[in-house]
Design an enzyme around this catalytic site. Sequence first.
Site, PDB file in Angstrom:
ATOM      1  N   HIS A  57       0.689  -1.363   0.234  1.00  0.00           N
ATOM      2  CA  HIS A  57      -0.197  -0.068  -0.047  1.00  0.00           C
ATOM      3  C   HIS A  57       0.960   1.412  -0.111  1.00  0.00           C
ATOM      4  O   HIS A  57       1.810   1.078   0.372  1.00  0.00           O
ATOM      5  CB  HIS A  57      -0.916   0.012   1.109  1.00  0.00           C
ATOM      6  N   GLU A  58       0.216   2.413  -0.461  1.00  0.00           N
ATOM      7  CA  GLU A  58       1.020   3.522  -0.866  1.00  0.00           C
ATOM      8  C   GLU A  58       2.221   3.459  -1.511  1.00  0.00           C
ATOM      9  O   GLU A  58       3.225   4.379  -1.702  1.00  0.00           O
ATOM     10  CB  GLU A  58       1.301   4.199   0.719  1.00  0.00           C
ATOM     11  N   GLU A  76      -2.309  -1.477  -3.708  1.00  0.00           N
ATOM     12  CA  GLU A  76      -3.117  -0.282  -3.552  1.00  0.00           C
ATOM     13  C   GLU A  76      -2.879   0.655  -4.631  1.00  0.00           C
ATOM     14  O   GLU A  76      -3.461   0.479  -5.856  1.00  0.00           O
ATOM     15  CB  GLU A  76      -3.277   0.154  -2.282  1.00  0.00           C
ATOM     16  N   GLU A  82     -10.900   3.117   1.435  1.00  0.00           N
ATOM     17  CA  GLU A  82     -10.504   3.885   2.657  1.00  0.00           C
ATOM     18  C   GLU A  82     -10.828   5.366   2.455  1.00  0.00           C
ATOM     19  O   GLU A  82     -11.062   6.114   3.234  1.00  0.00           O
ATOM     20  CB  GLU A  82      -9.087   3.950   3.423  1.00  0.00           C
TER      21      GLU A  82
END
Length: 275
Positions: A57-58, A76, A82
Site C-alpha cells: 500500500h502507498e 493499493e 478507505e
Amino acid sequence: MEKAYQLMNQYGYDAVKSGYVGDILPRGEYHYGQWMVNHYLYAVTEAAKHHIMVNAHEAVRPTGLCRTYPNLIGNESARGTEYQAFGGTQPKHVTILPFTRLNGGPMDFTPGIFEMNLSSFADNNSHVNATIANQLGLYVTMYSPLQMAADLPEHYEQHMDAFQFIKDVAIDWSESRYLMAEPGDYIVIARKAKGTGQWFMGGVVDEQKRDFDIPLSFLEPGATFEATLYRDAEDAHYMTNPQAYVIEKITVSAGDNLKVTAAPGGGFAVSFKQM
C-alpha cells in the site's frame, strides 16, 4: 528487512501488507522518486527469496511487475475504499479504475463495506457512496487474488445472507469476460474461478440508475445453472437507502439473458452453480 523476513519464515507468515503513510524518510525523498521506486522493488525481490507475498500500500503504481515477480500479489496504489472515510468517493470511480489503475496489475481495493454511515467512525460525517449490492459486485470487477472483507464483523452479522457471496466468491480466475462497459458509467464482468470452473458475475454503476439485459453466452452450452442474484432493491439508492437489496435464485442457461436493474451508486453480483 532481512531479519523481518526471516522472522516471518520462522513463524509461518507467508504474506505481508506493507504501508508507507506520511512523509518518507530520509527526508527529501518521495513516494514516486527513484530512491523509493528502488526500495519498493527491493522489498519485492527480497520477499521472493523468502517465498513471501507482498501486498504493498502507498506504493508506486504497478506497471506489470507482478508478471516478473508473482509474489507481488497485490497493490493499493490508487484511491481505495478507505477514501470513503475522508469525505467519500463518487460512485463512478469504480467504473473507471478497471481501465486505468488495473492495467498495471491487481489492486487491493478493500471492498465489502455494509455500513455506509461513518459518522460514528469519522469526525467529518463521511458516507460510503455505494449500496451493499455494489460492494458485492466489486469482488468481481476489481481484480485481486488477495481479497479483503473490510467492514466490522458485527455489520456483517446483520446481513449474513448478503455476506454469503463474499464467502462463496473466488479470488483468482482462469478466464474473464468483460461483457458491458462504459468507463465512468458502468462495467459488467464475468469470471471463471481457477480450479473449480465456477462462474461469477459482477456489475457496478455510477450515480445513475441503469437497466441491463446481459447475455449469459459465457456459460457452458447445454448445461443448466442455478444463478444466485444479489441486486439492489427497487427503492435502493447509494445516499438514501444503501442497504436495500434482494437475493433471488433463478434457473438459467447459456442461451438466456439476465435482466438486472442497478440503483444509483449500486450494482449486482451473481454466482452460478451447475445443476
